[in-house]
Design an enzyme around this catalytic site. Structure first.
Site, PDB file in Angstrom:
ATOM      1  N   TYR A   1      57.793  77.954 -25.430  1.00 28.06           N
ATOM      2  CA  TYR A   1      56.854  78.284 -24.359  1.00 28.06           C
ATOM      3  C   TYR A   1      55.719  79.137 -24.941  1.00 28.06           C
ATOM      4  O   TYR A   1      55.650  79.345 -26.156  1.00 28.06           O
ATOM      5  CB  TYR A   1      57.577  79.013 -23.229  1.00 28.06           C
TER       6      TYR A   1
ATOM      7  N   CYS B   1      71.591  70.288 -12.257  1.00 24.02           N
ATOM      8  CA  CYS B   1      70.836  71.455 -11.803  1.00 24.02           C
ATOM      9  C   CYS B   1      69.399  71.366 -12.301  1.00 24.02           C
ATOM     10  O   CYS B   1      68.435  71.454 -11.529  1.00 24.02           O
ATOM     11  CB  CYS B   1      71.510  72.739 -12.288  1.00 24.02           C
TER      12      CYS B   1
END
Length: 636
Positions: free
Chosen positions: A164, A339
Site C-alpha cells: 500500500y 469475508c
C-alpha cells in the site's frame, strides 16, 4: 501473560489483526461495526486493532472507515468504551491511502510515490505526489492520530505494509524518486518517518505508535529480509512502541492474506529475524490460529504477541477458548476468504462458518417457542448448521444422513493435505452436533413415507448434490472415476492420470493426486483453468501458483471426445489429439440432488413448514448452504 506496549499494558498476548469494516455514510464507525469489535473484546482478545482508517481523502476515494473529521470522534469513543469494558485495549490503525492499490475506476490514475502502473488497471500510470502534497498528507495522519487519542484509543498503528502507499514509498520496487523521498533506504523511509514525527507532534511522544510493515515481499524484485531487518532498527530509533510484521504484497496476495492452501505458521521464521534485532515488542501473524502453534510462537521467542485475523471472524471467543483449554469448541476458519470476497464487492464482511459475523445483533439467536420437533435431512454443511441452530434454540432435533459419517461433500473438499482447515471444521461441526444432543441417524436414506409418518413440525432438506458425469463415449469404463471417488479414497488412481475439468474441484484433485503420482494432466474445455470459479482473487492466485510450481500439465480449450482403454481423445484448435490415460478422473461439476424435495413438495406445502437449502437447490459454495440453513432455522 500481560505485555507492556509503550505506556499501556495488554492483558494477554493476543491481538485482533486489522481487517476492513463497514462504516456510516461519513466514514465514521457504524453501530454494527462497533458491536463487531465489541464481540471480539468480549471473547477475550487482549488488544483490538481496527482496520485502516483513512486519514485523508483528498487524493483518493475511501473504501474503508475514515478518521479525518472531529464529528467521527464520538462514535470512535463509543467503540473505545465498549472494548475497554472487557479489559481489552484499542489500537486504531491509520493510513494515508492505498496508492497504486486504490480501487477507483479505469479512468482516474491514483497517486503514488512515483509514476508506476496502477495495480488493478496497469494501463493507468500513477501520479507522483509532490513534496508539498507529501507534507500535507503526513500532517493529516498526525491530526488523525490526535482524533484517535481524543476518543480514548490506547495506541495507533500506522498502515505501512503490503504494497500500500507507505510501502510504495519505502520499497525500491515502486519508489523511483530522485528527490529527498527516494534513493537509498533512509530516503525511501522519509515519508514513513515524517508520519511518525507528525503523530508525535500532535499526540506527544508518550502516545504509543505501532508500525505495521513488511520485512519481505516474497517477490523476485521486492524487498528482501536483510532490508527489512535494517528498517526495524530505524523504526525503533524513531520511537515506535512496537512493530507488527507481515510479509507479501499484492503480486503474491496469498502470502499477505493467507488462504486455505497456505501452511499454518508460514511467517514464523521471518518474524523471529525481526524480534532478534529490536528491543520493542514484535507482533506476528500468518495462520497462527492453531492454539499450540500460537503458544509456540510466544514461548520460543518468534514474537511477543500473535495477531489473529479471520479466525476471529469465525469464532469471536477464540481467545477465551484457548485460555480455558476448550480447543474442541473452537469454530475454525476454513480459509475460504468469503469475508474478503464479500468486502471487495462492497458488502458486509461475512463468514462461511459464522453467519452472525458483522451481524451480531441482527442475526442473534433467540430461544425457540415451545418444544418443536425438527427433522434435518442431510449431514453436510447446510444440514449440520441447521441442526446446530435448531438445537441451540432448544428444539428436539433429528438428523438423517445416508452415509456413515457427517460432513457431506466437505469430507471430499477437506481430503487434500493442503485443505486441512476444511477437515478441521468438519470435525468441529460433527462433534458439536452430537454435543448439542441432536439425534443423529447415520446410514439412513430418507423416504417420503417415513418423513410423512414422523409428524415433524419443521423439516430442513439439505440433500446436497451429486457429481455430474458428462455423456462422453467410454465414460462407463472401470478406470474412469469421479473426483469424489479419489478424494474419499474409494478409488485409487494409477499410471498416467487425466483429470477432465479444470474448475476448482478438478484443480484441487489434480494437485492432491500429484502428491503421490507424477504424471497428471488437466484437460479443460474452456480457455483457462478456474475460469468460472467464484472465489477470492488471493485463493485463485494461491491455487494457480501451486499448480505452476508442480509438474501438473494443463490442456485448455480442449473438448474430450472419447475415452479409450488407456487413452483419451480430445479436440483442440480443430485437431484431434490422443494421449495416454491409465486413470481418468471426471471433475465436471455437480447437479442438485433434489429428487426427495420434489417428491415431497405438494404434501409438505399442505402439512409442514419446510425449506430446501444448499446444493439441493443449486450447487454452490459452503457459505450458501450454511447461511440459508441458519437464517431459516433462526426464524422458525
Amino acid at each position: 501473560t500481560k505485555i507492556k506496549i509503550g505506556n499501556f499494558t495488554v492483558p494477554n498476548r493476543i491481538a485482533m489483526a486489522p481487517m476492513g469494516t463497514t462504516s456510516d455514510g461519513d466514514g465514521g464507525y457504524s453501530a454494527r461495526s462497533i458491536r463487531y469489535f465489541e464481540e471480539r473484546a468480549k471473547g477475550g482478545t487482549g488488544m483490538i486493532i481496527t482496520g485502516m482508517n483513512a486519514a485523508c481523502t483528498k487524493f483518493e476515494a475511501y473504501t474503508c472507515s475514515r478518521l479525518d473529521d472531529w464529528h467521527q470522534v464520538n462514535r470512535l469513543t463509543v467503540l473505545c468504551e465498549r472494548v475497554h469494558q472487557y479489559g481489552a485495549k484499542l489500537c486504531v490503525q491509520l493510513g494515508p491511502g492505498g496508492g497504486r492499490q486504490a480501487i477507483a475506476d479505469r479512468f482516474t490514475p491514483p497517486h503514488s510515490s512515483s509514476a508506476i502502473p496502477s495495480f488493478w488497471y496497469p494501463e493507468l500510470i500513477c501520479k507522483p505526489f509532490t513534496v508539498d502534497e507529501i507534507h500535507y498528507l503526513t500532517d493529516k495522519v498526525g491530526y488523525s492520530a490526535s482524533l484517535a487519542q481524543l476518543a480514548g484509543a490506547d495506541a495507533v498503528e500506522i498502515h505501512g505494509y503490503g504494497s500500500y502507499l507507505v510501502d510504495q514509498f519505502m520499497g525500491a520496487k515502486w519508489n523511483k524518486r530522485t528527490d529527498e523521498y527516494g534513493g537509498d533506504l533512509r530516503g525511501r523511509m522519509k515519508f514513513a518517518l515524517e508520519i511518525i514525527e507528525n503523530i508525535q507532534k500532535y499526540c506527544g511522544k508518550d502516545f504509543p505508535i505501532i508500525f505495521k510493515y513488511t520485512p519481505e515481499h516474497v517477490l523476485g524484485d521486492g524487498r528482501k529480509i536483510e532490508e527489512g531487518i535494517e528498517m526495524a532498527k530505524i523504526f525503533e530509533e524513531a520511537g515506535v512502541a512496537a512493530l507488527h510484521v507481515d510479509r507479501g504484497c499484492y503480486e503474491v496476495w496469498y502470502e499477505q492474506i493467507n488462504t486455505v492452501y497456505e501452511k499454518h505458521g508460514l511467517q514464523l521464521e521471518m518474524m523471529k529475524k525481526i524480534k532478534d534485532v529490536v528491543n520493542i515488542p514484535v507482533i506476528g501473524q500468518g495462520k497462527l490460529n492453531v492454539p499450540s502453534l500460537a503458544q509456540k510462537a510466544i514461548a520460543e521467542g518468534y514474537c511477543d504477541m500473535v495477531a489473529i485475523g479471520h479466525q476471529l471472524l469465525a469464532d469471536p471467543d477464540w481467545a477465551n477458548k484457548v485460555r480455558t483449554g476448550a480447543y474442541e469448541d473452537i469454530r475454525p476458519c476454513i480459509g475460504c476468504n468469503e469475508c474478503l470476497h464479500s468486502g471487495r464487492k462492497g458488502r458486509n464482511y461475512v463468514c462461511a462458518v459464522n453467519p452472525t459475523n458483522h451481524h451480531e445483533d441482527d442475526f442473534a439467536l433467540l430461544p425457540g417457542e415451545g418444544r418443536k420437533r425438527v427433522l434435518v435431512i442431510g449431514g453436510g454443511p447446510g444440514g449440520m448448521m441447521g441442526a446446530m441452530t435448531a438445537a441451540e434454540r432448544g428444539y428436539d432435533v433429528e438428523l438423517w444422513e445416508k452415509e456413515d459419517c457427517l460432513g457431506g461433500l466437505m469430507n471430499a473438499a477437506g481430503a487434500p493435505s493442503f485443505k486441512e482447515d476444511v477437515a478441521w471444521y468438519v470435525k468441529y461441526a460433527s462433534n458439536r452436533v452430537y454435543r448439542l444432543g441432536v439425534k443423529v441417524v447415520l446410514n439412513k436414506e430418507a423416504t417420503k413415507e417415513e418423513i410423512l409418518k414422523g409428524n415433524f413440525d419443521k423439516i430442513l432438506i439439505a440433500t446436497g448434490s451429486n457429481p455430474f458425469v458428462p455423456p462422453i463415449k467410454g465414460v462407463e469404463q472401470n478406470h474412469v472415476v469421479t473426483a469424489n471417488d479419489i478424494l474419499l479414497k474409494k478409488k485409487s488412481p494409477e499410471g498416467k492420470v487425466i483429470v477432465i475439468g479444470g474448475g476448482l474441484v478438478g484443480c484441487e484433485t489434480a494437485l492432491h493426486i500429484h502428491e503421490y503420482i507424477e504424471d497428471v494432466t488437466i484437460v479443460e474445455m474452456l480457455d483457462d483453468i478456474l475460469a468460472v470459479a467464484d472465489h477470492c482473487p488471493n485463493n485463485d492466485m494461491s491455487l494457480r501458483a501451486k499448480i505452476k510450481e508442480s509438474s501438473v500439465k494443463i490442456e485448455a480449450s480442449a473438448k474430450v471426445l472419447s475415452i479409450g482403454e488407456n487413452t483419451i481423445t480430445y479436440e483442440k484448435d480443430g485437431k484431434e489429439n490422443t494421449i495416454p490415460a491409465d486413470t481418468v478422473v471426471v471433475a465436471s461439476g455437480f447437479r442438485a440432488n433434489n429428487k426427495l424435495a420434489k417428491e415431497l413438495e405438494e404434501e409438505l406445502e399442505e402439512r409442514f413448514d419446510y425449506v430446501v437449502v444448499g446444493d439441493a437447490v443449486k450447487p454452490g459454495k459452503i457459505i450458501d448452504a450454511t447461511r440459508d440453513a441458519y437464517q431459516w432455522m433462526r426464524l422458525q
